[in-house]
Write an enzyme that holds these catalytic residues in place. Structure first.
Site, mmCIF file in Angstrom:
data_model
loop_
_atom_site.group_PDB
_atom_site.id
_atom_site.type_symbol
_atom_site.label_atom_id
_atom_site.label_comp_id
_atom_site.label_asym_id
_atom_site.label_seq_id
_atom_site.Cartn_x
_atom_site.Cartn_y
_atom_site.Cartn_z
ATOM 1 N N HIS A 225 0.789 -1.234 0.000
ATOM 2 C CA HIS A 225 0.000 0.000 0.000
ATOM 3 C C HIS A 225 0.823 1.287 0.000
ATOM 4 O O HIS A 225 0.293 2.370 -0.235
ATOM 5 C CB HIS A 225 -0.892 -0.035 1.248
ATOM 6 N N GLN B 53 -14.451 3.649 2.349
ATOM 7 C CA GLN B 53 -15.382 3.375 1.257
ATOM 8 C C GLN B 53 -14.551 3.115 -0.005
ATOM 9 O O GLN B 53 -13.720 3.936 -0.383
ATOM 10 C CB GLN B 53 -16.319 4.567 1.021
#
Length: 640
Positions: free
Chosen positions: A334, A551
Site C-alpha cells: 500500500h 469506502q
C-alpha cells in the site's frame, strides 16, 4: 536496481504530462483551528478528568508566542520549500516505520468475481490475458497518456494529482532494520527487456514480456506460462519457498535479506524481483468452499504456508493472484499509492480482459522465445531457520484473523440518496451506531479521505466518531423510549451534517491528523523531547484507531478488504451499490472484546433501524403536509 542499498530518502519526481493540469500545494491549516478541532474530536471519547488535563496541555501549547506557534512557522517554511510538506512524514508514519508483517496488517486485497476454469490451460489463458492488460495499462503510464482523474462526491469536478499512478509498476518496498525504504525505479532512454515475476508452486520465475523491443502477444504469454507451469512441477529442481520471508515482520525480513545478500546468486535473484513490473501468482486450489469470505482470505494471506501463503512476494506493490479454482484478485503493497488508484487500475484491467476474452486464445508456436528462467537461491542454515520461523508466524496470522464478507441486501445507495443524504456519510453514521450497539462506547475512528486535490497528496483522516454521532447513537439506544422519532431524526441529521462538514475539511487539507503529525515531527527534528501534547494519553488514544474504515466504491464485480490496524480493532471496508451494500469486516480472534460476525449483525440492525426512522419521519412529514394542504383548502372554500 543498482542503488537499492543506498539511502534513497527523496522521492523521484515524475515528469508531468503536458495535458495534466497543475494542482496547488497542500495548505497548512491554522494552528488554533486544529487545536480546537482536536479537543472537539476527543472530548466525548475520553474520561472527563483526562480531558481536563488534555485541554490545559493544548491551551499551553497554543499560547501566543509559544511552542505551537514556533512549530507552525517551521511547518509553513517547509511548505514553501517542499512539494508537499507532510508527504514524507506521513509515508514514514503510516507505512515505512511500521514493523508489522504486511499480510493482513497492511496489504489490502481486491477480489474478482470467481472464474470458472475447466483446466489449467484456462487458468493460464486468464493469466496471459491479465498480463496483456498490465502491459496495455503500463504503456498508458509510460507515455503519460492516462486521462486525468477529477474529484467525485463532495466538491466534485476538481482535477486530481496523478503522481501515485506512476508507482503502480515501478516501486518496491525495501525492508529495513528500523525503517523500510520506498524505492522508485529510475527510467532510462534504452530500457532493458521488461519482465514480470511468476510465482508457481512456491517457485519464482522470470518472464520477459518484451523481447527485442517487441511486446509479447497473449499467445506468446500463454506459451511461456505453460512452460513455467511445467517447470514448477519438476521435483528435482524444487527450491525453498523464499517468498515466505516477505510475510514476516519487517525487521525479521530485513535481517534475513541481509544474510541472503551475502551470496551472489541470491543477489541476482533479489535484483530481478526488485526490478520487475509486478508479480503474477499462479495459485493451487485453496481446498475451501468458495464464498466471498473464503476467497477474500485467500487473497489476504493465501491460507498459510501449506496452501498458497508462500506463493507471494509482499514487497512488490502489485501481485495478481490467479488460482486454479478460480479465486483471482490483487494483493497490494500500500505504501506507493492509495485505494482509489488501485481500483482504477484494476477496473481498467478487468475491462481489457472482458474485451480480450471474446477472442479464442491459442498458444503461439514461436520457437525463438527464450525459456522463462527459474530464480535460484542459496540457503544457509540461518535462512532455513528464518523460513521455519516465518512459516510459523504466518500460520498465527491466518488463525488469528476473524473475517466476514457480508452483503446487506435490504437497500442500497438509491434509498439513501432519496433521503437527500450522502451514502458515505449515512453508512459512517450507521457504523458508529453499530459499534455503540456492540460496545456501548465510541472510539477514535479512521476514514481515509483523499487529498489528491493537492500536489503529491495522499490521504488525511475523517474522524467519524463526532460528538453529533455520539448524541445520535445514545438517542437510538440509551434514550430510545424518552425521545420522539422527530427528535431522533434531528440528531441523525446533525450527525450527517457533522460527518459531511468534516469530510469537506479533510479533502480540502483542513483536517487535524496530518497537521498534528507535521507539528510532532518538526518538534522531533528540532527538540530533544517531544512537547507534552504529543505524549499525553489523549493524543496516544486519538491515534489508536479501533475502527478503521474506508469506502471503496466500484461498479465492477469485485470488492476490497483489509485487516484491523490495532490488536483490539476492526477493519470495515464497504462498497455501496444501488440496491445493496457490501461490507468486509475484520478483527482478531485473540481479542475477546471484538467479533466480526457481531459487528456485521449490528451493522444490519443499525441500517434497518435508520431506514425505519427515515420512513416514519418522511411519512409523518407527508401527513403533516397533507393536513396543511387540507386546512388551506378549507379556508379557501370558506372564502368562496
Amino acid at each position: 536496481m543498482p542503488d537499492l542499498e543506498k539511502d534513497m530518502q527523496k522521492k523521484e519526481k515524475d515528469s508531468r504530462s503536458k495535458d495534466e493540469p497543475a494542482v496547488p500545494k497542500l495548505p497548512v491549516p491554522p494552528l488554533q483551528q486544529t487545536l480546537q478541532m482536536y479537543l472537539q474530536c476527543m472530548k466525548h471519547l475520553v474520561p472527563e478528568e483526562q480531558f481536563r488535563k488534555t485541554k490545559s496541555i493544548v491551551e499551553q501549547f497554543g499560547v501566543a508566542g509559544g511552542l505551537g506557534e514556533s512549530l507552525q512557522l517551521i511547518l509553513e517554511e517547509r511548505r514553501e520549500e517542499t512539494t508537499n510538506w507532510v508527504f514524507n512524514y506521513w509515508l514514514d508514519d503510516m507505512y515505512l516505520n511500521n514493523r508489522l508483517a504486511l499480510p493482513v496488517n497492511s496489504s489490502p486485497a481486491i477480489i474478482f468475481a470467481r472464474q470458472n476454469f475447466k483446466d489449467v490451460n484456462d487458468q493460464l489463458r486468464f493469466a496471459a490475458n491479465l498480463i496483456s492488460g498490465v502491459q496495455d495499462y503500463k504503456a498508458l503510464l509510460d507515455s503519460h497518456a492516462l486521462p486525468v482523474d477529477f474529484a467525485r462526491g463532495q466538491l466534485s469536478g476538481q482535477p486530481l494529482c496523478m503522481k501515485q499512478y506512476y508507482g503502480l509498476f515501478s516501486s518496491y518496498r525495501l525492508p529495513g532494520h528500523t525503517k523500510d525504504t520506498l524505492v522508485a525505479q529510475k527510467s532510462c532512454v534504452m530500457p532493458e527487456p521488461e519482465h514480470i515475476i511468476v510465482a508457481c508452486n512456491n517457485q519464482l520465475f522470470v518472464l520477459d514480456v518484451g523481447i527485442n523491443f517487441r511486446r509479447l502477444s497473449e499467445g506468446d504469454l500463454f506459451t511461456q506460462l505453460r512452460k513455467i507451469a511445467k517447470m514448477a512441477e519438476n521435483e528435482e529442481e524444487m527450491l525453498p519457498p523464499i517468498g515466505l520471508l516477505t510475510t514476516d515482520g519487517r525487521t525479521e525480513w530485513a535481517e534475513a535479506r541481509t544474510i541472503l545478500m551475502k551470496d551472489s546468486t541470491n543477489r541476482d535473484s533479489l535484483d530481478m524481483i526488485e526490478r520487475c513490473i509486478c508479480l503474477v501468482c499462479l495459485d493451487g486450489t485453496s481446498g475451501v468452499e468458495l464464498n466471498d469470505t473464503n476467497m477474500a482470505l485467500q487473497l489476504l494471506h493465501g491460507g498459510g504456508y501449506h496452501k498458497n501463503g508462500a506463493n507471494r512476494w509482499y514487497d512488490k506493490p502489485m501481485q495478481f493472484v490467479v488460482g486454479r479454482d478460480g479465486v483471482c484478485g490483487t494483493v497490494c503493497e500500500h505504501s506507493p499509492f492509495d485505494g482509489i488508484v488501485l481500483v482504477q487500475c484494476t477496473e481498467h484491467l478487468l475491462k481489457h480482459m472482458k474485451e480480450s476474452s471474446k477472442k479464442l486464445l491459442r498458444a503461439d508456436s514461436v520457437s525463438e522465445l527464450p525459456a522463462p528462467r527459474r530464480l535460484r537461491w542459496k540457503c544457509s542454515p540461518e535462512i532455513q531457520a528464518h523460513l521455519a520461523s516465518s512459516a510459523e508466524k504466518l500460520q498465527r496470522i491466518v488463525k488469528n484473523l476473524d473475517f466476514i464478507a457480508y452483503k446487506f441486501v435490504n437497500y442500497g445507495k438509491e434509498f439513501i440518496k432519496k433521503q437527500k443524504t450522502s451514502p458515505d456519510a449515512y453508512i459512517q453514521v450507521a457504523l458508529q451506531l453499530a459499534f455503540y450497539r456492540c460496545h456501548r462506547r465510541l472510539v477514535p475512528t479512521y476514514e481515509s479521505a483523499s487529498i489528491r486535490r493537492f500536489d503529491e497528496g495522499r490521504v488525511d483522516n475523517i474522524r467519524s466518531a463526532t460528538a453529533e454521532a455520539f448524541a445520535f447513537v445514545k438517542a437510538m439506544i440509551d434514550d430510545k423510549p424518552a425521545l420522539s422519532d422527530s427528535e431522533k431524526m434531528q440528531r441523525f441529521k446533525d450527525a450527517i451534517a457533522a460527518q459531511t462538514n468534516y469530510t469537506i475539511l479533510a479533502i480540502t487539507g483542513m483536517a487535524i491528523d496530518n497537521h498534528l503529525l507535521g507539528l510532532r515531527e518538526v518538534a522531533r527534528e528540532h527538540f530533544k523531547e517531544l512537547p507534552e501534547i504529543f505524549t499525553d494519553e489523549t493524543y496516544l488514544t486519538s491515534n489508536r484507531f479501533i475502527l478503521s474504515t474506508s469506502q471503496v466504491p466500484t461498479p465492477m464485480e469485485m470488492f476490497c478488504c483489509y485487516g484491523p490496524v490495532v490488536p483490539n480493532g476492526y477493519g470495515a471496508c464497504y462498497n455501496p451499490q444501488p440496491e445493496h451494500i457490501l461490507f468486509c469486516i475484520s478483527s482478531f480472534k485473540d481479542c475477546k472484546e471484538t467479533s466480526s460476525d457481531m459487528l456485521a449483525k449490528a451493522v444490519e440492525e443499525s441500517l434497518l433501524e435508520i431506514r425505519d426512522l427515515c420512513n416514519k419521519c418522511s411519512s409523518s412529514t407527508a401527513k403533516s403536509l397533507a393536513k396543511q394542504e387540507e386546512a388551506t383548502q378549507l379556508r379557501s372554500d370558506r372564502k368562496l
